[in-house]
Write an enzyme that holds these catalytic residues in place. Structure first.
Site, mmCIF file in Angstrom:
data_model
loop_
_atom_site.group_PDB
_atom_site.id
_atom_site.type_symbol
_atom_site.label_atom_id
_atom_site.label_comp_id
_atom_site.label_asym_id
_atom_site.label_seq_id
_atom_site.Cartn_x
_atom_site.Cartn_y
_atom_site.Cartn_z
ATOM 1 N N ASP A 67 -0.127 43.028 -34.408
ATOM 2 C CA ASP A 67 0.589 44.083 -34.254
ATOM 3 C C ASP A 67 1.755 43.534 -33.157
ATOM 4 O O ASP A 67 2.580 44.498 -32.810
ATOM 5 C CB ASP A 67 -0.008 45.176 -33.757
ATOM 6 N N SER A 68 1.720 42.416 -32.503
ATOM 7 C CA SER A 68 2.552 41.916 -31.501
ATOM 8 C C SER A 68 2.722 40.463 -31.878
ATOM 9 O O SER A 68 2.475 39.786 -32.449
ATOM 10 C CB SER A 68 1.663 42.073 -30.332
ATOM 11 N N LYS B 85 -4.520 31.417 -31.282
ATOM 12 C CA LYS B 85 -4.851 32.465 -32.454
ATOM 13 C C LYS B 85 -4.626 31.447 -33.676
ATOM 14 O O LYS B 85 -5.648 31.509 -34.720
ATOM 15 C CB LYS B 85 -4.331 33.740 -32.677
ATOM 16 N N ASP C 180 -6.274 40.688 -35.462
ATOM 17 C CA ASP C 180 -6.179 41.055 -34.121
ATOM 18 C C ASP C 180 -6.911 42.241 -33.868
ATOM 19 O O ASP C 180 -6.907 42.995 -34.746
ATOM 20 C CB ASP C 180 -4.615 41.254 -33.792
ATOM 21 N N ASP D 43 -6.637 44.419 -30.404
ATOM 22 C CA ASP D 43 -6.149 45.463 -29.738
ATOM 23 C C ASP D 43 -4.905 46.234 -30.370
ATOM 24 O O ASP D 43 -4.058 45.260 -30.746
ATOM 25 C CB ASP D 43 -5.736 45.226 -28.371
ATOM 26 N N ASN E 194 2.067 37.879 -30.183
ATOM 27 C CA ASN E 194 1.058 36.840 -29.903
ATOM 28 C C ASN E 194 0.286 36.705 -31.375
ATOM 29 O O ASN E 194 -0.614 35.759 -31.268
ATOM 30 C CB ASN E 194 0.121 36.727 -28.768
#
Length: 283
Positions: free
Chosen positions: A234-235, A211, A28, A30, A237
């Protein structure tokens, strides 16, 4: 088959590439690969990790991919902010609805084989418009996202909880998307990435994209088994991508929502955590 376009970043090059591929590392972007704060220590770690990734790409026959919700223009801006030198071998942009290969000279080539999974754009737009209308009539108001923009096949919205039953609202959103035959991503927003605090990302994408689907396609494209895929996020999604990979890790700065749903984590945030984790597999 691919179509060629020069990536809008000056003096950049792709990580080292070999004829064969033995492993795939997917990031990922961001708040995983790219720290939005761009603090000096974070960037020092990131630039050091770039050199490490370039070495292991050559030594261990590794291909590297960014799998991101951002579009390519946003990626180019962030690369400039962080003074990045290297581009990955692949970019899955706009939540995996666009897939590109990057040449050694920095040319971005769209992978047309991926486009067979995409519906006719007008039909997709009509489905999403009808879905938004239905949710509005059901009392669920979604606010279009303007910061990240809309793409051909990714329609971004925010949902701001109003004190009602959040679980019920999100369940109804999922039901409506399934009935409309539209893919859906729902996750708590990450203010560190510029999103509003307390809101939820509601992203509508075509079925069979996203993804996880993009990483699965790249694995087939590179002839790499899931056990040889390393993924970092990190999240919320990122979770399906991490679960598909044989080795999926959250960075230590991951959102609380993600940490509650995925137990395998790096010991440190951002590049420092990623590199220390990868060094268990690639010296």
């Amino acid at each position: 088959m691919v179509g060629k376009e020069v990536f809008a970043v000056d003096a950049k090059r792709c990580f080292a590439s070999t004829d064969s591929t033995k492993s795939l590392i997917c990031f990922d972007f961001d708040e995983t690969y790219f720290p939005h704060a761009c603090e000096d220590g974070q960037l020092e770690d990131l630039h050091g990790m770039e050199l490490y990734l370039d070495r292991i790409a050559r030594q261990y026959h590794v291909k590297i991919a960014w799998v991101t919700g951002s579009d390519c223009a946003s990626l180019a801006d962030k690369m400039k902010r962080a003074h990045l030198t290297y581009m990955p071998h692949f970019i899955a942009a706009n939540l995996g609805t666009e897939l590109y290969q990057i040449t050694a000279s920095g040319e971005r080539k769209e992978i047309y084989a991926w486009k067979r999974f995409l519906p006719v754009q007008e039909e997709f737009n009509e489905r999403v418009d009808g879905l938004i209308d239905k949710l509005s009539l059901d009392g669920i108001a979604l606010q279009p996202q303007t910061m990240h923009g809309q793409s051909m096949y990714k329609k971004n919205f925010y949902y701001f909880p109003d004190g009602g039953d959040l679980t019920d609202v999100l369940h109804r959103v999922r039901q409506a998307a399934a009935a409309a035959e539209v893919g859906l991503n729902v996750n708590a927003c990450n203010p560190r990435a510029g999103d509003p605090d307390g809101a939820y990302d509601i992203d509508f994408i075509p079925l069979n994209t996203g993804k996880r689907a993009a990483v699965r396609f790249l694995a087939s494209h590179c002839m790499v088994e899931p056990a040889r895929i390393y993924a970092f996020g990190d999240s919320g999604n990122d979770l399906e991508m991490l679960q598909y990979a044989g080795n999926g890790y959250l960075v230590a700065n991951a959102t609380e929502e993600a940490k509650q749903k995925h137990g395998q984590m790096c010991e440190s945030p951002y590049a420092a955590g990623i590199q220390s984790t990868l060094q268990h597999f690639f010296l």
